[in-house]
Design a protein around this motif. Structure first.
Motif, short mmCIF file in Angstrom:
data_model
loop_
_atom_site.label_atom_id
_atom_site.label_comp_id
_atom_site.label_asym_id
_atom_site.label_seq_id
_atom_site.Cartn_x
_atom_site.Cartn_y
_atom_site.Cartn_z
N GLY A 299 -8.91 -17.11 -9.21
CA GLY A 299 -7.88 -16.11 -9.44
C GLY A 299 -6.62 -16.37 -8.65
O GLY A 299 -6.57 -17.21 -7.75
N LYS A 300 -5.57 -15.63 -9.01
CA LYS A 300 -4.30 -15.71 -8.30
C LYS A 300 -4.22 -14.56 -7.29
O LYS A 300 -4.65 -13.44 -7.57
CB LYS A 300 -3.13 -15.64 -9.27
N GLN A 301 -3.68 -14.84 -6.13
CA GLN A 301 -3.67 -13.85 -5.06
C GLN A 301 -2.69 -12.72 -5.38
O GLN A 301 -1.59 -12.94 -5.88
CB GLN A 301 -3.31 -14.50 -3.72
N ILE A 302 -3.13 -11.48 -5.12
CA ILE A 302 -2.28 -10.30 -5.26
C ILE A 302 -2.37 -9.51 -3.95
O ILE A 302 -3.21 -9.80 -3.09
CB ILE A 302 -2.69 -9.41 -6.46
N THR A 303 -1.52 -8.52 -3.81
CA THR A 303 -1.46 -7.80 -2.53
C THR A 303 -1.88 -6.34 -2.63
O THR A 303 -2.15 -5.70 -1.62
CB THR A 303 -0.05 -7.87 -1.93
N HIS A 304 -1.91 -5.79 -3.84
CA HIS A 304 -2.21 -4.37 -3.97
C HIS A 304 -3.27 -4.14 -5.05
O HIS A 304 -3.38 -4.91 -5.99
CB HIS A 304 -0.96 -3.56 -4.34
N ILE A 305 -4.03 -3.07 -4.88
CA ILE A 305 -4.97 -2.65 -5.90
C ILE A 305 -4.57 -1.28 -6.42
O ILE A 305 -3.82 -0.55 -5.78
CB ILE A 305 -6.41 -2.61 -5.37
N LYS A 306 -5.08 -0.95 -7.59
CA LYS A 306 -4.77 0.33 -8.21
C LYS A 306 -5.50 1.45 -7.45
O LYS A 306 -6.69 1.35 -7.19
CB LYS A 306 -5.21 0.32 -9.67
N PRO A 307 -4.81 2.53 -7.10
CA PRO A 307 -5.48 3.65 -6.42
C PRO A 307 -6.17 4.56 -7.43
O PRO A 307 -5.85 4.56 -8.62
CB PRO A 307 -4.32 4.38 -5.74
N ILE A 308 -7.12 5.35 -6.95
CA ILE A 308 -7.67 6.44 -7.75
C ILE A 308 -6.76 7.64 -7.59
O ILE A 308 -6.47 8.06 -6.48
CB ILE A 308 -9.09 6.83 -7.30
N LYS A 309 -6.29 8.17 -8.69
CA LYS A 309 -5.41 9.34 -8.61
C LYS A 309 -6.17 10.54 -8.06
O LYS A 309 -7.31 10.79 -8.42
CB LYS A 309 -4.85 9.67 -10.00
N ASN A 310 -5.49 11.27 -7.20
CA ASN A 310 -6.01 12.52 -6.64
C ASN A 310 -7.29 12.33 -5.82
O ASN A 310 -8.08 13.26 -5.66
CB ASN A 310 -6.28 13.54 -7.76
N LEU A 311 -7.50 11.12 -5.29
CA LEU A 311 -8.68 10.91 -4.46
C LEU A 311 -8.52 11.57 -3.09
O LEU A 311 -9.47 12.10 -2.53
CB LEU A 311 -8.95 9.41 -4.28
N GLU A 312 -7.30 11.55 -2.57
CA GLU A 312 -7.04 12.17 -1.27
C GLU A 312 -6.90 13.68 -1.45
O GLU A 312 -6.32 14.16 -2.41
CB GLU A 312 -5.75 11.61 -0.67
N PRO A 313 -7.43 14.47 -0.51
CA PRO A 313 -7.24 15.92 -0.57
C PRO A 313 -5.77 16.28 -0.45
O PRO A 313 -4.98 15.55 0.14
CB PRO A 313 -8.03 16.44 0.64
N PHE A 314 -5.41 17.44 -1.01
CA PHE A 314 -4.04 17.95 -0.93
C PHE A 314 -3.91 18.84 0.30
O PHE A 314 -4.79 19.63 0.61
CB PHE A 314 -3.71 18.76 -2.18
N VAL A 315 -2.78 18.69 1.02
CA VAL A 315 -2.46 19.56 2.15
C VAL A 315 -1.10 20.19 1.89
O VAL A 315 -0.14 19.48 1.54
CB VAL A 315 -2.42 18.76 3.48
N ASN A 316 -0.98 21.50 2.06
CA ASN A 316 0.31 22.15 1.81
C ASN A 316 1.30 21.85 2.93
O ASN A 316 0.95 21.31 3.97
CB ASN A 316 0.14 23.66 1.60
N ASP A 317 2.54 22.21 2.69
CA ASP A 317 3.61 21.89 3.65
C ASP A 317 3.41 22.59 4.99
O ASP A 317 3.81 22.07 6.04
CB ASP A 317 4.97 22.29 3.07
#
Length: 277
Positions: A145-163
């Protein structure tokens, strides 16, 4: 010879798992194959990510982890191989590695490009197996394969914190064999936002103000055994993986019920934590 692990949503009825193992043995007769699980819910990337994150670390360094979840090749679903934490991972670039990569930066990522040499409608069998056996023989990632630097994230995997930093909104990402409900809120994330403040956790109509470190912490051992009455009690713990989990003490999904069935909680349901100001 490196261990090759398999994690898929293929189930146990069809021929798919057997075919993948047969293909590995056809290339490497002395291969060591370990099944992590083949019972991931179909196409459930967050569930598979949670399982992989918590299983791979128990294997020897240099192990090769084949992940067959949502692996059909398309313009938006490429195949990748990673070297991370001295382990190899082969999977689709669909966010399945983002839980691990949130804490550990991969040493190398390549986008697999051997598809023009392989005619396939079953990439786990024909492509992932080739890559795994290539690595097991001592081959390098650059060859496949060819080298890459980033992978696709899972949307909304991180919890939400309000302001105001007084509320966390998490989601259910996994339901285990006991019916326990695992959220995407880690102990580290919780403690960073909490800063020792009192809190209340809400899951549907259920409220909690205590998080236990072990399931048995709910027991008052000073009481006689016949006075404790904790079986079937709803509790919250930080589980062995370090994630906030809603459980029924000694619940059994096939008899008395687990947290998922008794509390009506499903994958992607929200769990809210409010902190006192």
């Amino acid at each position: 010879m490196a261990i090759i692990t398999l994690t898929t949503d293929f189930g146990e009825k069809d021929h798919f798992v057997g075919a993948v193992k047969g293909a590995i043995y056809s290339e490497l007769e002395d291969a060591k194959i370990v099944d992590i699980t083949h019972l991931v819910s179909p196409f459930n990337v967050p569930e598979a990510a949670y399982i992989i994150q918590n299983a791979y670390k128990s294997f020897p360094k240099g192990s090769i982890h084949v992940i067959g979840i949502d692996a059909e090749l398309s313009k938006e679903n490429k195949h990748i191989a990673l070297y991370l934490d001295e382990h190899y991972f082969i999977c689709a670039n669909n966010g399945i590695m983002s839980m691990i990569c949130a804490n550990i930066v991969p040493s190398k990522i390549v986008e697999i490009n051997i598809h023009d040499r392989i005619e396939t409608s079953f990439p786990v069998l024909d492509v992932f197996v080739k890559v795994a056996c290539h690595i097991a023989r001592g081959g390098t990632l650059e060859v496949i394969g060819k080298q890459i630097t980033h992978i696709k994230p899972i949307k909304n995997l991180e919890p939400f914190v309000n302001d105001e930093k007084n509320q966390i909104i998490g989601t259910v990402i996994y339901i285990d064999n006991y019916g326990n409900v695992v959220t995407n809120i880690s102990r580290k994330f919780f403690e960073t936002i909490q800063k020792t403040r009192p809190f209340e956790i809400s899951a549907r109509s259920y409220k909690f103000k205590t998080i236990y470190n072990r399931y048995s912490d709910v027991i008052n051992f000073d009481l006689p055994e016949d006075k404790r009455h904790v079986d079937g009690k709803e509790i919250i713990v930080f589980n062995s993986a370090g994630y906030l989990e809603i459980a029924i003490y000694k619940g059994n999904p096939t008899t008395t019920g687990g947290a998922s069935t008794l509390m009506g909680l499903k994958i992607r349901d929200t769990v809210t934590i409010n902190f006192q100001k």
